[in-house]
Design an enzyme around this catalytic site. Structure first.
Site, PDB file in Angstrom:
ATOM      1  CB  CYS A 157      -0.923  -0.003   1.214  1.00 46.00           C
ATOM      2  SG  CYS A 157      -1.986   1.458   1.303  1.00 46.00           S
TER       3      CYS A 157
ATOM      4  CD  GLU B 169      -1.245  -1.880  -4.638  1.00 42.28           C
ATOM      5  OE1 GLU B 169      -0.338  -1.599  -5.449  1.00 42.28           O
ATOM      6  OE2 GLU B 169      -1.036  -2.094  -3.429  1.00 42.28           O
TER       7      GLU B 169
END
Length: 207
Positions: free
Chosen positions: A2, A102
């Site tokens: 992340c 992402e």
């Protein structure tokens, strides 16, 4: 993994910044490691801002001397890693988010995807660890193997806790399956740069 996430929308909630004695700031849609983020311990009244890149309390030297990449920590082994071992026991927290990003594709042409809540609650609650180094509060986001909802985009994801799991995490449990039931939706968004910010970043686009 992340590496970018979105501030939660806390307006009108018990964690509204003005209610927990934190100066309000504009909502951010492209939070980067080393920026300040909200961390919530077991007592929400003690919520605080922390630098998103954990520095262990035992680190000697200047802040710039800490070279390890510690804005994420693997839940599978954080308990035994020297960097995280102490805060695994005494520094657990929640890090609320409005979503995260992402990327897929080849270097130079990577496609970003916004990953948001697919449940009734807009806010995602990441499992976190907080460490006080000198006078600076720092934190990391725990990650786990990706669930089916995001596995096609990335093989790792934040540990996203449901209402019951939040108490389990904060109480010190070592349940390895935390985050397995997170309800998420994903869509491609327009490519953006390091400094871009704003709600348009999460609008879907054709990849």
């Amino acid at each position: 993994m992340c590496g970018r996430f979105i501030d939660p929308n806390l307006r009108g909630t018990e964690l509204e910044l003005s209610q927990i004695n934190i100066d309000p700031f504009p909502r951010r849609f492209n939070i980067k490691p080393t920026q300040d983020v909200l961390v919530v311990p077991s007592d929400p009244a003690k919520a605080a801002l922390a630098r998103w890149w954990l520095v262990p309390s035992w680190h000697k030297g200047d802040l710039r001397d800490w070279k390890a990449t510690t804005f994420n920590a693997r839940i599978e082994d954080a308990a035994t890693k020297p960097t995280f071992r102490s805060v695994w026991k005494h520094g657990r927290c929640l890090i609320p988010a409005g979503g995260y990003y992402e990327w897929t594709g080849d270097k130079g042409a990577k496609q970003p995807h916004a990953i948001l809540s697919a449940g009734n609650e807009e806010t995602l609650w990441f499992a976190g660890l907080a460490s006080r180094w000198q006078d600076l509060l720092t934190c990391t986001i725990l990650t786990r193997a990706a669930t089916d909802a995001v596995a096609a985009i990335h093989h790792r994801m934040p540990v996203i806790l449901d209402a019951n799991e939040r108490d389990v995490w904060l109480s010190g449990s070592d349940v390895p399956e935390l985050g397995a039931t997170a309800r998420l939706r994903c869509h491609p968004v327009a490519r953006f740069s390091l400094h871009d910010d704003g709600p348009d970043l999460i609008e879907p686009c054709d990849p």
